[in-house]
Scaffold this motif. Sequence first.
Motif, PDB file in Angstrom:
ATOM      1  N   PRO A 142       8.760   5.958  13.964  1.00  0.00           N
ATOM      2  CA  PRO A 142       9.468   7.049  14.652  1.00  0.00           C
ATOM      3  C   PRO A 142      10.857   6.610  15.120  1.00  0.00           C
ATOM      4  CG  PRO A 142       7.193   6.893  15.396  1.00  0.00           C
ATOM      5  CD  PRO A 142       7.448   5.689  14.549  1.00  0.00           C
ATOM      6  N   LYS A 143      11.842   7.466  14.854  1.00  0.00           N
ATOM      7  CA  LYS A 143      13.241   7.226  15.229  1.00  0.00           C
ATOM      8  C   LYS A 143      13.795   5.952  14.595  1.00  0.00           C
ATOM      9  CE  LYS A 143      12.865   9.677  19.633  1.00  0.00           C
ATOM     10  NZ  LYS A 143      13.077   9.634  21.101  1.00  0.00           N
ATOM     11  N   GLY A 144      13.179   5.528  13.497  1.00  0.00           N
ATOM     12  CA  GLY A 144      13.660   4.333  12.809  1.00  0.00           C
ATOM     13  C   GLY A 144      14.953   4.592  12.059  1.00  0.00           C
ATOM     14  N   LYS A 145      15.660   3.519  11.754  1.00  0.00           N
ATOM     15  CA  LYS A 145      16.944   3.633  11.072  1.00  0.00           C
ATOM     16  C   LYS A 145      16.769   3.990   9.604  1.00  0.00           C
ATOM     17  CE  LYS A 145      21.143   0.966  10.047  1.00  0.00           C
ATOM     18  NZ  LYS A 145      21.838  -0.336  10.231  1.00  0.00           N
ATOM     19  N   PHE A 146      15.677   3.546   9.000  1.00  0.00           N
ATOM     20  CA  PHE A 146      15.477   3.708   7.562  1.00  0.00           C
ATOM     21  C   PHE A 146      14.368   4.718   7.293  1.00  0.00           C
ATOM     22  CE2 PHE A 146      16.859  -0.744   8.169  1.00  0.00           C
ATOM     23  CZ  PHE A 146      18.099  -0.643   7.561  1.00  0.00           C
ATOM     24  N   SER A 147      14.533   5.471   6.219  1.00  0.00           N
ATOM     25  CA  SER A 147      13.515   6.456   5.842  1.00  0.00           C
ATOM     26  C   SER A 147      12.275   5.752   5.296  1.00  0.00           C
ATOM     27  CB  SER A 147      14.069   7.414   4.784  1.00  0.00           C
ATOM     28  OG  SER A 147      14.251   6.742   3.550  1.00  0.00           O
ATOM     29  N   THR A 148      11.167   6.458   5.286  1.00  0.00           N
ATOM     30  CA  THR A 148       9.922   5.901   4.757  1.00  0.00           C
ATOM     31  C   THR A 148      10.071   5.567   3.274  1.00  0.00           C
ATOM     32  OG1 THR A 148       8.624   7.171   6.360  1.00  0.00           O
ATOM     33  CG2 THR A 148       7.458   6.344   4.424  1.00  0.00           C
ATOM     34  N   ALA A 149      10.771   6.429   2.544  1.00  0.00           N
ATOM     35  CA  ALA A 149      10.972   6.182   1.100  1.00  0.00           C
ATOM     36  C   ALA A 149      11.775   4.907   0.871  1.00  0.00           C
ATOM     37  CB  ALA A 149      11.667   7.381   0.467  1.00  0.00           C
ATOM     38  N   PHE A 150      12.781   4.677   1.722  1.00  0.00           N
ATOM     39  CA  PHE A 150      13.619   3.482   1.569  1.00  0.00           C
ATOM     40  C   PHE A 150      12.809   2.219   1.857  1.00  0.00           C
ATOM     41  CE2 PHE A 150      17.017   0.572   3.232  1.00  0.00           C
ATOM     42  CZ  PHE A 150      17.666   0.401   2.020  1.00  0.00           C
ATOM     43  N   LEU A 151      11.963   2.244   2.890  1.00  0.00           N
ATOM     44  CA  LEU A 151      11.127   1.091   3.208  1.00  0.00           C
ATOM     45  C   LEU A 151      10.103   0.829   2.098  1.00  0.00           C
ATOM     46  CD1 LEU A 151      10.502   1.715   7.023  1.00  0.00           C
ATOM     47  CD2 LEU A 151      11.956  -0.036   6.000  1.00  0.00           C
ATOM     48  N   CYS A 152       9.556   1.893   1.526  1.00  0.00           N
ATOM     49  CA  CYS A 152       8.629   1.732   0.396  1.00  0.00           C
ATOM     50  C   CYS A 152       9.340   1.091  -0.791  1.00  0.00           C
ATOM     51  CB  CYS A 152       8.036   3.077  -0.002  1.00  0.00           C
ATOM     52  SG  CYS A 152       6.871   3.758   1.199  1.00  0.00           S
ATOM     53  N   PHE A 153      10.576   1.515  -1.027  1.00  0.00           N
ATOM     54  CA  PHE A 153      11.359   0.958  -2.128  1.00  0.00           C
ATOM     55  C   PHE A 153      11.578  -0.541  -1.926  1.00  0.00           C
ATOM     56  CE2 PHE A 153      15.614  -0.201  -3.721  1.00  0.00           C
ATOM     57  CZ  PHE A 153      15.408   0.004  -5.079  1.00  0.00           C
ATOM     58  N   ILE A 154      11.894  -0.950  -0.692  1.00  0.00           N
ATOM     59  CA  ILE A 154      12.112  -2.365  -0.399  1.00  0.00           C
ATOM     60  C   ILE A 154      10.830  -3.162  -0.654  1.00  0.00           C
ATOM     61  CG2 ILE A 154      12.673  -4.025   1.425  1.00  0.00           C
ATOM     62  CD1 ILE A 154      14.316  -1.826   2.761  1.00  0.00           C
ATOM     63  N   MET A 155       9.696  -2.632  -0.228  1.00  0.00           N
ATOM     64  CA  MET A 155       8.432  -3.345  -0.389  1.00  0.00           C
ATOM     65  C   MET A 155       8.045  -3.475  -1.856  1.00  0.00           C
ATOM     66  SD  MET A 155       6.247  -1.813   2.816  1.00  0.00           S
ATOM     67  CE  MET A 155       4.882  -2.927   2.558  1.00  0.00           C
ATOM     68  N   GLN A 157      10.146  -3.514  -4.369  1.00  0.00           N
ATOM     69  CA  GLN A 157      11.070  -4.491  -4.948  1.00  0.00           C
ATOM     70  C   GLN A 157      10.646  -5.914  -4.619  1.00  0.00           C
ATOM     71  OE1 GLN A 157      12.844  -2.666  -7.273  1.00  0.00           O
ATOM     72  NE2 GLN A 157      14.765  -3.551  -6.562  1.00  0.00           N
ATOM     73  N   LYS A 158      10.212  -6.141  -3.395  1.00  0.00           N
ATOM     74  CA  LYS A 158       9.888  -7.499  -2.952  1.00  0.00           C
ATOM     75  C   LYS A 158       8.529  -7.963  -3.464  1.00  0.00           C
ATOM     76  CE  LYS A 158       9.083 -10.276   1.228  1.00  0.00           C
ATOM     77  NZ  LYS A 158       9.643 -11.488   0.643  1.00  0.00           N
ATOM     78  N   TYR A 159       7.496  -7.147  -3.272  1.00  0.00           N
ATOM     79  CA  TYR A 159       6.143  -7.613  -3.528  1.00  0.00           C
ATOM     80  C   TYR A 159       5.636  -7.294  -4.930  1.00  0.00           C
ATOM     81  CZ  TYR A 159       6.030  -8.478   1.465  1.00  0.00           C
ATOM     82  OH  TYR A 159       6.304  -8.942   2.722  1.00  0.00           O
ATOM     83  N   PHE A 160       6.250  -6.358  -5.610  1.00  0.00           N
ATOM     84  CA  PHE A 160       5.814  -6.032  -6.973  1.00  0.00           C
ATOM     85  C   PHE A 160       6.758  -6.614  -8.016  1.00  0.00           C
ATOM     86  CE2 PHE A 160       5.220  -3.388 -10.746  1.00  0.00           C
ATOM     87  CZ  PHE A 160       3.846  -3.413 -10.863  1.00  0.00           C
ATOM     88  N   PHE A 161       8.068  -6.425  -7.810  1.00  0.00           N
ATOM     89  CA  PHE A 161       9.049  -6.919  -8.782  1.00  0.00           C
ATOM     90  C   PHE A 161       9.598  -8.296  -8.431  1.00  0.00           C
ATOM     91  CE2 PHE A 161       9.351  -2.251  -9.403  1.00  0.00           C
ATOM     92  CZ  PHE A 161       9.012  -2.223 -10.747  1.00  0.00           C
ATOM     93  N   GLN A 162       9.103  -8.894  -7.330  1.00  0.00           N
ATOM     94  CA  GLN A 162       9.437 -10.279  -6.978  1.00  0.00           C
ATOM     95  C   GLN A 162      10.917 -10.476  -6.692  1.00  0.00           C
ATOM     96  OE1 GLN A 162       7.825 -12.937  -9.935  1.00  0.00           O
ATOM     97  NE2 GLN A 162       6.021 -11.683 -10.254  1.00  0.00           N
ATOM     98  N   ILE A 163      11.571  -9.480  -6.117  1.00  0.00           N
ATOM     99  CA  ILE A 163      12.980  -9.601  -5.745  1.00  0.00           C
ATOM    100  C   ILE A 163      13.034  -9.949  -4.266  1.00  0.00           C
ATOM    101  CG2 ILE A 163      15.204  -8.430  -5.611  1.00  0.00           C
ATOM    102  CD1 ILE A 163      14.302  -6.617  -7.862  1.00  0.00           C
ATOM    103  N   PRO A 164      13.474 -11.162  -3.907  1.00  0.00           N
ATOM    104  CA  PRO A 164      13.496 -11.565  -2.496  1.00  0.00           C
ATOM    105  C   PRO A 164      14.350 -10.637  -1.649  1.00  0.00           C
ATOM    106  CG  PRO A 164      13.851 -13.456  -3.936  1.00  0.00           C
ATOM    107  CD  PRO A 164      13.945 -12.235  -4.800  1.00  0.00           C
ATOM    108  N   LEU A 165      14.046 -10.594  -0.362  1.00  0.00           N
ATOM    109  CA  LEU A 165      14.741  -9.693   0.551  1.00  0.00           C
ATOM    110  C   LEU A 165      16.228 -10.008   0.639  1.00  0.00           C
ATOM    111  CD1 LEU A 165      14.399  -7.343   2.495  1.00  0.00           C
ATOM    112  CD2 LEU A 165      13.844  -8.976   4.291  1.00  0.00           C
ATOM    113  N   ASN A 166      16.581 -11.305   0.676  1.00  0.00           N
ATOM    114  CA  ASN A 166      18.007 -11.639   0.796  1.00  0.00           C
ATOM    115  C   ASN A 166      18.801 -11.198  -0.430  1.00  0.00           C
ATOM    116  OD1 ASN A 166      16.815 -13.528  -0.880  1.00  0.00           O
ATOM    117  ND2 ASN A 166      18.146 -15.200  -0.246  1.00  0.00           N
TER     118      ASN A 166
END
Length: 414
Positions: A142-155, A157-166
């Motif tokens: 709630p009241k977060g800076k990022f949308s749920t879709a954007f956070l799902c996209f990051i996850m 990218q990181k955990y499925f496609f192995q793209i590190p967060l940095n």
Amino acid sequence: LEEMEAKLRNLQGDLVAPSSERIHLATKDGIVVEEDNQDAGIIPQNDGLRKRGAQPGHTGRGRKIPDSFPIVEVIHEIPLNQKGCPHCGKPYRDINLTEDSIEVDYEVKVIVKKHRRKKAAKTCNCSVPAIMTATKPPQIIPKGKFSTAFLCFIMVQKYFFQIPLNRQILQWAMEGLEVNAGTIIGSFKNILNFITPLYNLLVTVSRTQKHWHVDETRWLVFVETPGKTSFRWWLWVFASKQATVFVLDPSRSSQVPKLHFGQDAQGVINVDRYSAYKTLEGQLQRQLCWYHVRRDFIRAKEGNSALTDWADDWISEIHWLDNLNDDRIACRNKAVLLAEKQVLLENHLSKMAAQWDTQLATLELKPVQIKVLKSLKRNWTPLTVFLGDLDIPIHNNVALYLSINYSEHCQKTA
């Protein structure tokens, strides 16, 4: 000296030799299908005459443009300085004709959504709020800076496609978006509160099953843990028909599978010969992996070439056992054929039992042969549990594939 030389050859083979048990799992009609040519006794042939790929004279299939995506038309105008006769200078006139071509494009862009929630005032004297405001779509934070879709996209990218967060942060910076890693990690911690109940539900579902593939593999966690002198943890996998559960634990003790299964789980587990699984006997039946038995004979002949004929004979028997079991499973809906295949399979196992019994009693065996045959004799009962159930495989390839590949996948993303 002979034993030490055999151990040395086995260790060298572990370091540099290609794996003889490479597992490929494909999906056919939503069902995992195992493809292991070497375990099935099939060696792919390549005579060197036919090159890979399309052959000369192949007609091809043409360009295939997907029709499930929206088409965005881009109009290309002829520049005014080119829209004239190069000799006399008179202009060309427009005609209602175009030359069309299609290409697949991919557009990535960062957008900022501004939610404007409209308001309405009441027109009555009832005791209700004077102003009503339109609701905003719910956010996972709630009241977060990022949308749920954007956070799902990051996850993903990181955990499925192995793209590190940095690396993702650098990519967004190229798009003009400055993101703090701590903010994203804080969001991940909040998301964990939503994922944990789902994980616990999967554990509950797993415990209600009747058949599991279980395995464990090393997992390095570079965090100091009180009472633990190394960074070696263990990734356990409990795979059933409806749920696959991973458990990361600093211990490889029998307490991990005991805690997962609880007191009420009943059924059969496909496992290797690791002693931790013996403590589950009385509650769960063990079906030991025949491919691990096969590995014993492979290592025996790799360590001592004088044992090649003896080992190859046993390896052939295990291959034939695998084929007979496959034939039996293929006849599950044909009662008469199934009974015949069952008899053939049981006769083959009886022959194998008589074979190790005779060899232990009559042959002058080397220590490694005695060790392998006594292990086969000692584990014979848990090796033959599959006889009573067509759905119990003779190997544990599913768990082996899941544990090793998930471990490699996740540690690449770390």
